[in-house]
Design a protein around this motif. Structure first.
Motif, PDB file in Angstrom:
ATOM      1  N   LEU A 186     -34.817   1.594  20.100  1.00  0.00           N
ATOM      2  CA  LEU A 186     -35.035   1.949  21.504  1.00  0.00           C
ATOM      3  C   LEU A 186     -34.692   3.411  21.757  1.00  0.00           C
ATOM      4  O   LEU A 186     -35.410   4.120  22.465  1.00  0.00           O
ATOM      5  CB  LEU A 186     -34.206   1.034  22.410  1.00  0.00           C
ATOM      6  CG  LEU A 186     -34.419   1.177  23.904  1.00  0.00           C
ATOM      7  CD1 LEU A 186     -35.853   0.860  24.279  1.00  0.00           C
ATOM      8  CD2 LEU A 186     -33.467   0.252  24.642  1.00  0.00           C
ATOM      9  N   CYS A 187     -33.606   3.891  21.158  1.00  0.00           N
ATOM     10  CA  CYS A 187     -33.229   5.293  21.321  1.00  0.00           C
ATOM     11  C   CYS A 187     -34.269   6.207  20.684  1.00  0.00           C
ATOM     12  O   CYS A 187     -34.655   7.222  21.264  1.00  0.00           O
ATOM     13  CB  CYS A 187     -31.846   5.545  20.725  1.00  0.00           C
ATOM     14  SG  CYS A 187     -31.306   7.247  20.966  1.00  0.00           S
ATOM     15  N   ALA A 188     -34.732   5.864  19.489  1.00  0.00           N
ATOM     16  CA  ALA A 188     -35.768   6.678  18.834  1.00  0.00           C
ATOM     17  C   ALA A 188     -37.043   6.673  19.670  1.00  0.00           C
ATOM     18  O   ALA A 188     -37.676   7.722  19.867  1.00  0.00           O
ATOM     19  CB  ALA A 188     -36.045   6.140  17.426  1.00  0.00           C
ATOM     20  N   GLN A 189     -37.417   5.507  20.177  1.00  0.00           N
ATOM     21  CA  GLN A 189     -38.616   5.403  21.014  1.00  0.00           C
ATOM     22  C   GLN A 189     -38.458   6.236  22.272  1.00  0.00           C
ATOM     23  O   GLN A 189     -39.386   6.920  22.700  1.00  0.00           O
ATOM     24  CB  GLN A 189     -38.890   3.937  21.363  1.00  0.00           C
ATOM     25  CG  GLN A 189     -40.149   3.737  22.158  1.00  0.00           C
ATOM     26  CD  GLN A 189     -39.903   3.118  23.518  1.00  0.00           C
ATOM     27  OE1 GLN A 189     -38.787   2.810  23.899  1.00  0.00           O
ATOM     28  NE2 GLN A 189     -40.960   2.939  24.266  1.00  0.00           N
ATOM     29  N   SER A 190     -37.274   6.215  22.867  1.00  0.00           N
ATOM     30  CA  SER A 190     -37.026   7.007  24.071  1.00  0.00           C
ATOM     31  C   SER A 190     -37.147   8.494  23.783  1.00  0.00           C
ATOM     32  O   SER A 190     -37.716   9.244  24.578  1.00  0.00           O
ATOM     33  CB  SER A 190     -35.628   6.690  24.618  1.00  0.00           C
ATOM     34  OG  SER A 190     -35.546   5.341  25.004  1.00  0.00           O
ATOM     35  N   SER A 191     -36.617   8.929  22.657  1.00  0.00           N
ATOM     36  CA  SER A 191     -36.716  10.344  22.281  1.00  0.00           C
ATOM     37  C   SER A 191     -38.166  10.754  22.057  1.00  0.00           C
ATOM     38  O   SER A 191     -38.598  11.813  22.520  1.00  0.00           O
ATOM     39  CB  SER A 191     -35.905  10.613  21.018  1.00  0.00           C
ATOM     40  OG  SER A 191     -34.537  10.471  21.272  1.00  0.00           O
ATOM     41  N   ILE A 192     -38.905   9.919  21.363  1.00  0.00           N
ATOM     42  CA  ILE A 192     -40.317  10.214  21.103  1.00  0.00           C
ATOM     43  C   ILE A 192     -41.094  10.249  22.408  1.00  0.00           C
ATOM     44  O   ILE A 192     -41.871  11.180  22.665  1.00  0.00           O
ATOM     45  CB  ILE A 192     -40.915   9.178  20.123  1.00  0.00           C
ATOM     46  CG1 ILE A 192     -40.279   9.353  18.745  1.00  0.00           C
ATOM     47  CG2 ILE A 192     -42.435   9.304  20.048  1.00  0.00           C
ATOM     48  CD1 ILE A 192     -40.540   8.189  17.794  1.00  0.00           C
ATOM     49  N   ASN A 193     -40.899   9.243  23.258  1.00  0.00           N
ATOM     50  CA  ASN A 193     -41.611   9.208  24.534  1.00  0.00           C
ATOM     51  C   ASN A 193     -41.200  10.354  25.444  1.00  0.00           C
ATOM     52  O   ASN A 193     -42.009  10.870  26.207  1.00  0.00           O
ATOM     53  CB  ASN A 193     -41.387   7.879  25.248  1.00  0.00           C
ATOM     54  CG  ASN A 193     -42.251   6.782  24.699  1.00  0.00           C
ATOM     55  OD1 ASN A 193     -43.078   7.014  23.825  1.00  0.00           O
ATOM     56  ND2 ASN A 193     -42.058   5.577  25.180  1.00  0.00           N
ATOM     57  N   GLY A 194     -39.922  10.753  25.378  1.00  0.00           N
ATOM     58  CA  GLY A 194     -39.473  11.891  26.180  1.00  0.00           C
ATOM     59  C   GLY A 194     -40.178  13.173  25.778  1.00  0.00           C
ATOM     60  O   GLY A 194     -40.603  13.960  26.629  1.00  0.00           O
ATOM     61  N   ARG A 195     -40.307  13.394  24.463  1.00  0.00           N
ATOM     62  CA  ARG A 195     -41.016  14.584  23.979  1.00  0.00           C
ATOM     63  C   ARG A 195     -42.497  14.511  24.353  1.00  0.00           C
ATOM     64  O   ARG A 195     -43.089  15.498  24.767  1.00  0.00           O
ATOM     65  CB  ARG A 195     -40.876  14.719  22.466  1.00  0.00           C
ATOM     66  CG  ARG A 195     -39.503  15.057  22.031  1.00  0.00           C
ATOM     67  CD  ARG A 195     -39.178  16.514  22.373  1.00  0.00           C
ATOM     68  NE  ARG A 195     -37.778  16.577  22.759  1.00  0.00           N
ATOM     69  CZ  ARG A 195     -37.269  17.325  23.710  1.00  0.00           C
ATOM     70  NH1 ARG A 195     -38.036  18.114  24.400  1.00  0.00           N
ATOM     71  NH2 ARG A 195     -36.006  17.322  23.992  1.00  0.00           N
ATOM     72  N   LEU A 196     -43.100  13.330  24.174  1.00  0.00           N
ATOM     73  CA  LEU A 196     -44.508  13.166  24.546  1.00  0.00           C
ATOM     74  C   LEU A 196     -44.690  13.385  26.040  1.00  0.00           C
ATOM     75  O   LEU A 196     -45.630  14.064  26.475  1.00  0.00           O
ATOM     76  CB  LEU A 196     -45.012  11.779  24.140  1.00  0.00           C
ATOM     77  CG  LEU A 196     -46.481  11.469  24.463  1.00  0.00           C
ATOM     78  CD1 LEU A 196     -47.408  12.412  23.694  1.00  0.00           C
ATOM     79  CD2 LEU A 196     -46.788  10.016  24.148  1.00  0.00           C
ATOM     80  N   GLY A 197     -43.795  12.819  26.847  1.00  0.00           N
ATOM     81  CA  GLY A 197     -43.879  12.975  28.293  1.00  0.00           C
ATOM     82  C   GLY A 197     -43.765  14.421  28.734  1.00  0.00           C
ATOM     83  O   GLY A 197     -44.412  14.851  29.694  1.00  0.00           O
TER      84      GLY A 197
END
Length: 154
Positions: free
Chosen positions: A16-27
């Motif tokens: 979940l943390c990795a996904q959040s980091s990836i989505n944050g960068r994408l966002g």
């Protein structure tokens, strides 16, 4: 068996943390709503396929479940939008600890009052200490983020 379940949940938190980091960068690159939309569309597609092929029959379905239980989906949207917005601004550690702080605080309230048909587990000193220690952790992580940002600007 309980240790295996704890390891699975810890792994889920790491993902979940990795996904959040990836989505944050994408966002930050394509937009908060666009990044969240991609996550939900792909998540819906994958969930549908898994449910269609692997899920056993249940006594209730989405059309007969109590309406209040369907509101949880809205919280997922709020979580995703918040994470995609906050992650690039606060950093992975501060955002994650802030999320965990909110989860812990709400879980303590749910346990203490037995909300949402959960068994009552009263708030005691060790539970209060846990939330206090997590608040201290959040303070120090955010403080180090500010120091690192100031150092990078010099």
């Amino acid at each position: 068996m309980i240790y295996i379940m704890l390891l699975v949940v810890i792994f889920g938190g790491a993902v979940l943390c990795a996904q959040s980091s990836i989505n944050g960068r994408l966002g930050a690159k394509v937009g908060v709503l666009e990044s969240s939309w991609l996550t939900f569309v792909l998540g819906a597609l994958i969930s549908f396929l898994i449910a269609f092929f692997l899920e056993p029959n249940h006594a209730l379905n989405l059309f007969t479940a109590p309406r209040w239980q369907l509101t949880g989906a809205f919280f997922g949207v709020a979580y995703m939008l918040t994470i995609v917005f906050a992650m690039p601004r606060l950093g992975a550690a501060a955002t994650t600890v802030a999320v965990i702080s909110g989860q812990l605080l709400m879980s303590l309230l749910i346990d203490h009052f037995g909300w949402l048909n959960n068994p009552v587990i009263h708030l005691d000193g060790s539970r209060l200490a846990a939330i206090a220690l997590l608040a201290v952790a959040l303070f120090f992580i955010y403080k180090s983020n500010i120091a690192a940002k100031a150092q990078a600007e010099n």
